[in-house]
Design a protein around this motif. Structure first.
Motif, PDB file in Angstrom:
ATOM      1  N   LYS A 195     118.948  36.227  11.141  1.00  0.00           N
ATOM      2  CA  LYS A 195     119.784  35.295  10.684  1.00  0.00           C
ATOM      3  C   LYS A 195     119.455  35.008   9.089  1.00  0.00           C
ATOM      4  CE  LYS A 195     119.937  32.092  14.692  1.00  0.00           C
ATOM      5  NZ  LYS A 195     119.479  30.718  15.167  1.00  0.00           N
ATOM      6  N   ALA A 196     118.362  35.522   8.640  1.00  0.00           N
ATOM      7  CA  ALA A 196     118.238  35.396   7.125  1.00  0.00           C
ATOM      8  C   ALA A 196     118.725  36.463   6.397  1.00  0.00           C
ATOM      9  CB  ALA A 196     116.544  35.429   6.876  1.00  0.00           C
ATOM     10  N   GLU A 211     114.485  45.223  21.470  1.00  0.00           N
ATOM     11  CA  GLU A 211     114.248  43.653  21.272  1.00  0.00           C
ATOM     12  C   GLU A 211     115.013  43.584  19.907  1.00  0.00           C
ATOM     13  OE1 GLU A 211     111.298  45.056  24.240  1.00  0.00           O
ATOM     14  OE2 GLU A 211     111.571  45.827  22.233  1.00  0.00           O
ATOM     15  N   CYS A 212     114.868  44.478  19.011  1.00  0.00           N
ATOM     16  CA  CYS A 212     115.519  44.123  17.899  1.00  0.00           C
ATOM     17  C   CYS A 212     116.803  44.057  17.893  1.00  0.00           C
ATOM     18  CB  CYS A 212     115.125  45.088  16.622  1.00  0.00           C
ATOM     19  SG  CYS A 212     115.690  45.057  15.153  1.00  0.00           S
ATOM     20  N   HIS A 271     122.012  40.672  18.087  1.00  0.00           N
ATOM     21  CA  HIS A 271     123.017  40.160  18.909  1.00  0.00           C
ATOM     22  C   HIS A 271     122.775  38.692  19.169  1.00  0.00           C
ATOM     23  CE1 HIS A 271     126.207  40.034  22.137  1.00  0.00           C
ATOM     24  NE2 HIS A 271     125.265  39.325  22.735  1.00  0.00           N
ATOM     25  N   GLU A 272     121.795  38.113  19.558  1.00  0.00           N
ATOM     26  CA  GLU A 272     121.616  36.543  19.650  1.00  0.00           C
ATOM     27  C   GLU A 272     122.048  35.942  18.305  1.00  0.00           C
ATOM     28  OE1 GLU A 272     117.705  36.178  21.603  1.00  0.00           O
ATOM     29  OE2 GLU A 272     118.408  37.165  23.562  1.00  0.00           O
ATOM     30  N   ALA A 273     121.358  36.388  17.329  1.00  0.00           N
ATOM     31  CA  ALA A 273     121.459  35.713  15.964  1.00  0.00           C
ATOM     32  C   ALA A 273     122.899  35.672  15.744  1.00  0.00           C
ATOM     33  CB  ALA A 273     120.598  36.386  14.914  1.00  0.00           C
ATOM     34  N   PHE A 274     123.643  36.601  15.727  1.00  0.00           N
ATOM     35  CA  PHE A 274     124.991  36.555  15.344  1.00  0.00           C
ATOM     36  C   PHE A 274     125.869  36.080  16.122  1.00  0.00           C
ATOM     37  CE2 PHE A 274     123.296  39.994  12.599  1.00  0.00           C
ATOM     38  CZ  PHE A 274     124.008  39.758  11.443  1.00  0.00           C
ATOM     39  N   THR A 275     125.509  35.952  17.649  1.00  0.00           N
ATOM     40  CA  THR A 275     126.095  35.133  18.657  1.00  0.00           C
ATOM     41  C   THR A 275     125.884  33.513  18.245  1.00  0.00           C
ATOM     42  OG1 THR A 275     126.045  36.821  20.242  1.00  0.00           O
ATOM     43  CG2 THR A 275     126.793  34.540  21.145  1.00  0.00           C
ATOM     44  N   GLU A 276     124.915  33.308  17.871  1.00  0.00           N
ATOM     45  CA  GLU A 276     124.627  31.730  17.618  1.00  0.00           C
ATOM     46  C   GLU A 276     125.244  31.219  16.210  1.00  0.00           C
ATOM     47  OE1 GLU A 276     120.297  31.054  17.712  1.00  0.00           O
ATOM     48  OE2 GLU A 276     120.453  31.640  19.833  1.00  0.00           O
ATOM     49  N   GLU A 326     131.621  41.637  22.388  1.00  0.00           N
ATOM     50  CA  GLU A 326     131.606  41.837  23.901  1.00  0.00           C
ATOM     51  C   GLU A 326     130.930  42.852  24.853  1.00  0.00           C
ATOM     52  OE1 GLU A 326     135.686  41.250  25.055  1.00  0.00           O
ATOM     53  OE2 GLU A 326     136.009  39.317  23.672  1.00  0.00           O
ATOM     54  N   PRO A 327     131.172  44.156  24.352  1.00  0.00           N
ATOM     55  CA  PRO A 327     130.474  45.196  24.879  1.00  0.00           C
ATOM     56  C   PRO A 327     128.964  45.029  24.762  1.00  0.00           C
ATOM     57  CG  PRO A 327     131.664  46.032  22.935  1.00  0.00           C
ATOM     58  CD  PRO A 327     132.193  44.732  23.393  1.00  0.00           C
ATOM     59  N   LEU A 328     128.415  44.725  23.549  1.00  0.00           N
ATOM     60  CA  LEU A 328     127.226  44.351  23.213  1.00  0.00           C
ATOM     61  C   LEU A 328     126.448  43.399  24.143  1.00  0.00           C
ATOM     62  CD1 LEU A 328     124.620  45.406  21.934  1.00  0.00           C
ATOM     63  CD2 LEU A 328     125.243  44.028  19.714  1.00  0.00           C
ATOM     64  N   GLU A 329     127.482  42.267  24.513  1.00  0.00           N
ATOM     65  CA  GLU A 329     127.077  41.171  25.301  1.00  0.00           C
ATOM     66  C   GLU A 329     126.819  41.889  26.735  1.00  0.00           C
ATOM     67  OE1 GLU A 329     126.053  37.359  26.887  1.00  0.00           O
ATOM     68  OE2 GLU A 329     126.187  38.137  24.658  1.00  0.00           O
ATOM     69  N   ALA A 330     127.790  42.443  27.263  1.00  0.00           N
ATOM     70  CA  ALA A 330     127.558  43.142  28.506  1.00  0.00           C
ATOM     71  C   ALA A 330     126.278  43.976  28.729  1.00  0.00           C
ATOM     72  CB  ALA A 330     128.965  43.844  28.819  1.00  0.00           C
ATOM     73  N   VAL A 331     126.088  44.812  27.518  1.00  0.00           N
ATOM     74  CA  VAL A 331     124.889  45.676  27.465  1.00  0.00           C
ATOM     75  C   VAL A 331     123.758  45.156  27.676  1.00  0.00           C
ATOM     76  CG1 VAL A 331     123.595  47.181  25.948  1.00  0.00           C
ATOM     77  CG2 VAL A 331     126.108  47.744  26.704  1.00  0.00           C
ATOM     78  N   VAL A 332     123.664  43.829  26.876  1.00  0.00           N
ATOM     79  CA  VAL A 332     122.251  43.015  26.999  1.00  0.00           C
ATOM     80  C   VAL A 332     122.040  42.286  28.188  1.00  0.00           C
ATOM     81  CG1 VAL A 332     121.193  40.923  25.908  1.00  0.00           C
ATOM     82  CG2 VAL A 332     122.343  42.788  24.296  1.00  0.00           C
ATOM     83  N   LYS A 333     123.185  42.003  28.665  1.00  0.00           N
ATOM     84  CA  LYS A 333     122.850  41.206  30.184  1.00  0.00           C
ATOM     85  C   LYS A 333     122.612  42.094  31.152  1.00  0.00           C
ATOM     86  CE  LYS A 333     125.833  37.126  29.390  1.00  0.00           C
ATOM     87  NZ  LYS A 333     127.196  36.594  29.862  1.00  0.00           N
ATOM     88  N   ALA A 334     123.139  43.350  31.055  1.00  0.00           N
ATOM     89  CA  ALA A 334     122.902  44.441  32.128  1.00  0.00           C
ATOM     90  C   ALA A 334     121.477  44.968  31.881  1.00  0.00           C
ATOM     91  CB  ALA A 334     124.053  45.763  32.177  1.00  0.00           C
TER      92      ALA A 334
END
Length: 201
Positions: free
Chosen positions: A130-131, A151-152, A157-162, A188-196
């Motif tokens: 975010k920084a 984890e990085c 992905h979480e930072a930019f999603t928020e 979108e594909p990164l969201e699927a990858v992270v969830k799976a």
């Protein structure tokens, strides 16, 4: 990442004015760090750095450069009686400062960071991203970072999603039939990858 994230590739006439490379085993050059911070002070823009660092160092009020035995050192005001050398706040804040100053010094250019997670604990990586997004957008700087940490990637992905703007791309290099292929993941594909919990490193 920022300068407009993926849209930068659509700006055919965009040529970076400057590029800065931060190696994973980067040796701390206090003179360069002090000079870059001094450049911001001259422009009265040092608060940009303060605001960025406050994302992970909430008690930071201001920074100053002091010569110790002829060596310039960044000192931090964290609300106690005296300012303290920034390195005493930990390797993470010192590394983030180096990244931030490289970005401000490469305004309208690019910064390449090797193994961005080095020296940064995985629990703060979302705030680190975010920084970086904040300062990169403000200075129109394109950031390229390598990592070996799942984890990085998830933290980015979480930072930019928020965020209000998702301007992050993951490029994965794959060796296929003797050739290196670049596989690109956007939101979108990164969201699927992270969830799976697929491997994308």
């Amino acid at each position: 990442m920022p300068r407009g994230g993926p849209s930068i590739y659509k700006e055919r006439n965009w040529i970076p004015q400057i590029g800065i490379y931060l190696a994973s085993n980067h040796v701390k050059n206090t003179k360069v760090i002090a000079e870059r911070f001094g450049n911001l002070e001259v422009k009265k823009a040092e608060n940009d750095i303060i605001k960025m660092l406050q994302i992970i160092a909430h008690d930071l009020n201001r920074l100053a450069v002091r010569l110790t035995a002829g060596i310039p050192t960044i000192y931090a005001d964290i609300g106690i009686e005296k300012m303290i050398p920034l390195p005493l706040m930990g390797d993470g804040i010192a590394r983030l400062l180096r990244i931030a100053l490289a970005i401000t010094d490469a305004s309208k250019g690019i910064v390449l960071i090797d193994e961005i997670e080095n020296g940064l604990h995985y629990t703060i990586m979302k705030n680190v991203w975010k920084a970086i997004a904040y300062i990169a957008r403000k200075y129109s700087c394109q950031v390229f970072a390598t990592t070996h940490s799942r984890e990085c990637i998830q933290a980015a992905h979480e930072a930019f999603t928020e965020d209000k703007k998702y301007d992050f791309l993951l490029h994965r290099l794959e060796l296929l039939e003797g050739e290196i292929n670049n596989v690109v993941y956007d939101q979108e594909p990164l969201e699927a990858v992270v969830k799976a919990k697929f491997e994308v490193r």
